[in-house]
Structure formats: C-alpha cells, structure tokens
Design a protein around this motif. Structure first.
Motif, short mmCIF file in Angstrom:
data_model
loop_
_atom_site.label_atom_id
_atom_site.label_comp_id
_atom_site.label_asym_id
_atom_site.label_seq_id
_atom_site.Cartn_x
_atom_site.Cartn_y
_atom_site.Cartn_z
N ILE A 7 0.84 -1.20 0.00
CA ILE A 7 0.00 0.00 0.00
C ILE A 7 0.88 1.25 0.00
O ILE A 7 0.62 2.21 -0.73
CB ILE A 7 -0.94 0.00 1.23
CG1 ILE A 7 -1.96 -1.14 1.10
CG2 ILE A 7 -1.65 1.34 1.36
CD1 ILE A 7 -2.82 -1.33 2.33
N ILE A 8 1.93 1.24 0.81
CA ILE A 8 2.82 2.40 0.90
C ILE A 8 3.57 2.60 -0.42
O ILE A 8 3.66 3.73 -0.94
CB ILE A 8 3.82 2.23 2.06
CG1 ILE A 8 3.07 2.20 3.39
CG2 ILE A 8 4.85 3.36 2.06
CD1 ILE A 8 3.94 1.87 4.58
N SER A 49 2.71 1.54 -3.41
CA SER A 49 1.75 1.97 -4.43
C SER A 49 1.41 3.44 -4.29
O SER A 49 1.21 4.15 -5.29
CB SER A 49 0.47 1.13 -4.33
OG SER A 49 0.72 -0.23 -4.61
N HIS A 50 1.35 3.92 -3.04
CA HIS A 50 1.07 5.34 -2.80
C HIS A 50 2.15 6.21 -3.42
O HIS A 50 1.85 7.21 -4.09
CB HIS A 50 0.99 5.61 -1.30
CG HIS A 50 0.89 7.06 -0.95
ND1 HIS A 50 -0.28 7.78 -1.05
CD2 HIS A 50 1.84 7.94 -0.53
CE1 HIS A 50 -0.06 9.03 -0.71
NE2 HIS A 50 1.21 9.16 -0.39
N ARG A 81 1.72 6.13 -7.30
CA ARG A 81 0.57 6.86 -7.82
C ARG A 81 0.71 8.36 -7.60
O ARG A 81 0.00 9.16 -8.22
CB ARG A 81 -0.74 6.34 -7.24
CG ARG A 81 -0.95 6.62 -5.78
CD ARG A 81 -2.21 5.92 -5.28
NE ARG A 81 -3.37 6.42 -5.99
CZ ARG A 81 -4.38 5.68 -6.42
NH1 ARG A 81 -4.38 4.39 -6.23
NH2 ARG A 81 -5.40 6.22 -7.05
N GLN A 82 1.64 8.79 -6.73
CA GLN A 82 1.94 10.20 -6.54
C GLN A 82 3.06 10.67 -7.46
O GLN A 82 3.44 11.84 -7.44
CB GLN A 82 2.34 10.47 -5.08
CG GLN A 82 1.25 10.18 -4.07
CD GLN A 82 0.01 11.02 -4.26
OE1 GLN A 82 0.11 12.21 -4.51
NE2 GLN A 82 -1.15 10.40 -4.19
N GLN A 98 -8.49 1.19 -9.87
CA GLN A 98 -7.97 1.88 -8.70
C GLN A 98 -8.82 3.12 -8.42
O GLN A 98 -9.42 3.70 -9.32
CB GLN A 98 -6.51 2.31 -8.95
CG GLN A 98 -5.56 1.17 -9.22
CD GLN A 98 -5.23 0.39 -7.95
OE1 GLN A 98 -5.13 0.95 -6.86
NE2 GLN A 98 -5.05 -0.92 -8.10
N GLU A 130 -8.39 8.74 -5.50
CA GLU A 130 -7.60 9.15 -4.34
C GLU A 130 -6.77 7.96 -3.85
O GLU A 130 -7.20 6.81 -3.91
CB GLU A 130 -8.52 9.62 -3.21
CG GLU A 130 -9.35 10.84 -3.55
CD GLU A 130 -8.53 12.11 -3.63
OE1 GLU A 130 -7.37 12.08 -3.17
OE2 GLU A 130 -9.06 13.11 -4.13
N SER A 131 -5.58 8.26 -3.36
CA SER A 131 -4.72 7.22 -2.81
C SER A 131 -5.38 6.60 -1.58
O SER A 131 -5.80 7.32 -0.67
CB SER A 131 -3.36 7.81 -2.41
OG SER A 131 -2.66 6.94 -1.55
N LEU A 185 -4.05 5.16 0.88
CA LEU A 185 -3.29 5.54 2.07
C LEU A 185 -3.66 6.95 2.52
O LEU A 185 -3.85 7.20 3.72
CB LEU A 185 -1.79 5.44 1.79
CG LEU A 185 -0.86 5.73 2.98
CD1 LEU A 185 -1.10 4.73 4.10
CD2 LEU A 185 0.60 5.69 2.54
N SER A 186 -3.80 7.87 1.58
CA SER A 186 -4.17 9.25 1.91
C SER A 186 -5.57 9.31 2.52
O SER A 186 -5.80 10.02 3.51
CB SER A 186 -4.12 10.14 0.67
OG SER A 186 -2.81 10.20 0.14
#
Length: 381
Positions: free
Chosen positions: A112-113, A115-116, A119-120, A266, A269-270, A272-273
């Motif tokens: 998850i981290i 991928s965050h 994607r950023q 997907q 929004e992320s 994780l965010s």
C-alpha cells in the motif's frame, strides 16, 4: 471549537509579529534617513565631517532604536512563549492512547505504501522503499502503469497532447462505457491549440477528422468550437477567449488521471491518503473516550466495536450503515439488520429480545403489525 481556539492563538502571535516587524521597519527607516542626510552633508564642501558625524551620533542617540524596539519585541517573546502551551492544551501530544494492538500483514502494508509513492509520481522514493523493505513486489507492477500516466501528464504540462490522445484512442470503448467524454475534451484542447497558432485551415481539417464521431451527442459543443474559426486571428479578444484559459488544461488533466485510475480498477484518491485523512477526523473522539476510560486500556483492546460514535465527512462514507432504531447500535455481522413482514427493519438482537428468542410474536415499534420473528429475513446492503 478546538480548531477555532488554535486559530485564535496563532492569530495572536501573528499580530504581535506584525507589530514588531512594523516597528522595526519604522526605526530602520529613521536610521537610514539620518545616515543619508549625514552622507549628503559630508559630500558638501561647506560642512566639516567631524561635526556632521557628531550630529549623526546625537540624532541616533535621540532615536534610541533599542528602547523603541524593546516593548514590541518583549510582547512578541511573551506571545511566542505562551503559544506552545496553547498547542499542548488543544492538541493531544500522545495519540498512542487510541491505538489498538491489531495484527497487520506487513507485506500488504508495504504494498500500500509503495503503491502510494508510485501513484503520486514519486518513483525514485517508491523504488528505494521496495529496495529497503525487500517486499512489496506486487507494487512494482503498478510502477510501469502509473509511470505511463505521469508521462502523459508531464507532456500535457508542455502542451503536448499526443501521448494522451493515443491512450484515449486505444481505450475509447472503455471510456464510453464509463460515460466519459475525455477523448473529445482532448481533441477540444488540440483544436484550440492549433487555432491559437493562427492556422485556421489546419484547425478546420483537424475538426473534420476528429469531431465527427462525437457529433451525435455533443453537437452544441462542436458548434461553439466551429464559431472560433471566425476569430482565428484574434481569439483572445473574442467571445471564446475563455477557451484559452490554462484552467481548461488542468481540468482535462484531472479527468485523465481519474479515468486512468478507473480503468486500472484503482480509486482516484490514494487509499493511504484517504485512510490517514479519515483517521485524523476520527482520532479526537477516540482520544476523549480514552481520557474518560483512563486505566481501562485492556478493556479498550478487547472491544470489537467502537464504543463512541465517530462522525466522518461524506467523502469517507463508502457503504451503507444501518443503526437499529430500537437499540441505537450499528449493525454488525453478529447483529445484522432484519427485514420484518411489515417492511420495517430492526437489528437481530432487538428482534430476539422483543420476541423472547422467537417464542412469541411482538408488535412492530413503528406500526400496529404483529411480527413473527421466524418470518424475518436478513437484509444485506
């Protein structure tokens, strides 16, 4: 209320800082003015520089800069010393009180981290994270996908639409299924870009080639674009000047990001965010609860359901939540919502209590119907 108090405390410090700055600037201006006068007098042959310097020293002594600045600086220092105390009073420095011992799959969390980061657009950071954890290999597949997206976005920043147009053309059918007109919006930008260069014939040729497939559903928009051809040499002074706004590019870039993530399955929004933002909103009531429950940490750790209501904004509400109108508790897997024969809904535990574990019928609390508990069916949202 707490946020307002925090803002008021900050505003008080900011006000003192502005007063101190203004006073300092005023004193400096006085000093500079006197020095400039002294320089001007010394440049004149009619004045003795020693007498000029003596007069300057006298003037600076009269200005007394340290004395003038002392008052406002002292007030600022007092405000600054009080501000940390106000922060500690309003902001709980120890959020670990609301922490629960929950086992996490570290590999999933690392994915998850990673991928965050991807994607950023933080590809180097994501690569470094995976390298250091030695896990999250599944996130590597996301890297190339999001890298393609950011290549299109970076090209759009340079006003190059070719990568985005190619991607939209390849995924045209999927975009139509999602009800997105992204492809038309990209052609729209390209048309205006060509016209902005003053190439009227080339813009008309582009419109004939690319707008035809969208004519059935977007004729009004296409007609407006055709109207731009009348002002090809002065588009910025025409009724269509708003089409030149850079905001149009930002809107299409956001739509491209949204649709790209959608086709990948997907969220825009992320995750994780979103999780962190929801946690920030839910933290205050949990901390208040733990303050009241001081000394009962073990009881908190064993609870299966949150003992206090945690209100989140609408953007964090992704599924329906049923609250039993009798017990005022949220439904759970062990206490699901049950549809009664009259059409009203209660939680299973409430029905069991009212029917004495299905041993007798009971009155619906909302209508005069007699309810047979054995006829109630579990309701799935």
């Amino acid at each position: 209320m707490e946020l307002n108090s925090l803002k008021d405390a900050f505003d008080r410090v900011a006000k003192k800082q502005k007063l101190s700055f203004s006073k300092t600037q005023e004193v400096l201006d006085q000093i500079v003015q006197e020095i400039e006068k002294a320089i001007e007098m010394m440049q004149s042959t009619t004045f003795d520089y020693k007498s000029v310097l003596a007069e300057l020293k006298k003037k600076l002594h009269e200005i007394a800069p340290l004395s003038q600045l002392e008052g406002t600086q002292k007030e600022l220092n007092i405000a600054l010393s009080k501000h940390p105390k106000a922060l500690e009073k309003i902001l709980n420095p120890d959020i670990s009180k609301a922490y629960r011992n929950i086992e996490f799959d570290s590999n999933t969390v690392n994915q998850i981290i990673a991928s965050h980061f991807y994607r950023q657009g933080l590809f180097d950071v994501g690569d470094c994270f995976i390298s250091e954890t030695g896990e999250a290999e599944a996130a590597v597949a996301m890297r190339s996908l999001f890298q393609e997206m950011y290549q299109m976005l970076e090209a759009m920043k340079s006003r190059n639409l070719e990568p985005a147009l190619k991607w939209a053309a390849v995924n045209s059918d999927k975009l139509k299924e999602n009800g997105s007109d992204l492809q038309l919006k990209l052609h729209h930008l390209q048309f205006v870009k060509i016209l902005q260069k003053g190439s009227r014939d080339e813009a008309l040729k582009y419109a004939r080639t690319n707008f035809a497939p969208f004519a059935a559903n977007h004729m009004a928009e296409i007609q407006k674009l055709m109207g731009c051809l009348l002002y090809s040499d002065r588009l910025q002074d025409s009724p269509y000047a708003h089409l030149l706004s850079p905001t149009n590019w930002d809107v299409v870039a956001e739509e491209l990001t949204r649709q790209f993530c959608n086709l990948l399955g997907q969220s825009y929004e992320s995750p994780l965010s979103v999780t962190i933002a929801a946690g920030v909103q839910g933290l205050p009531p949990l901390l208040k609860f733990m303050t009241v429950m001081a000394g009962k940490k073990q009881e908190w750790q064993s609870m299966k359901q949150s003992p206090v209501p945690v209100e989140l904004d609408k953007e964090f509400q992704f599924h329906s939540i049923f609250v039993c109108p009798v017990s005022k508790e949220q439904s759970t897997d062990d206490n699901p919502p049950m549809l009664m024969s009259c059409g009203h809904v209660l939680c299973k535990q409430s029905i069991n209590k009212m029917s004495k574990n299905s041993s007798k019928s009971f009155k619906c609390p909302y209508c005069p119907s007699d309810i047979d508990a054995t006829q109630c069916r579990q309701l799935n949202f």
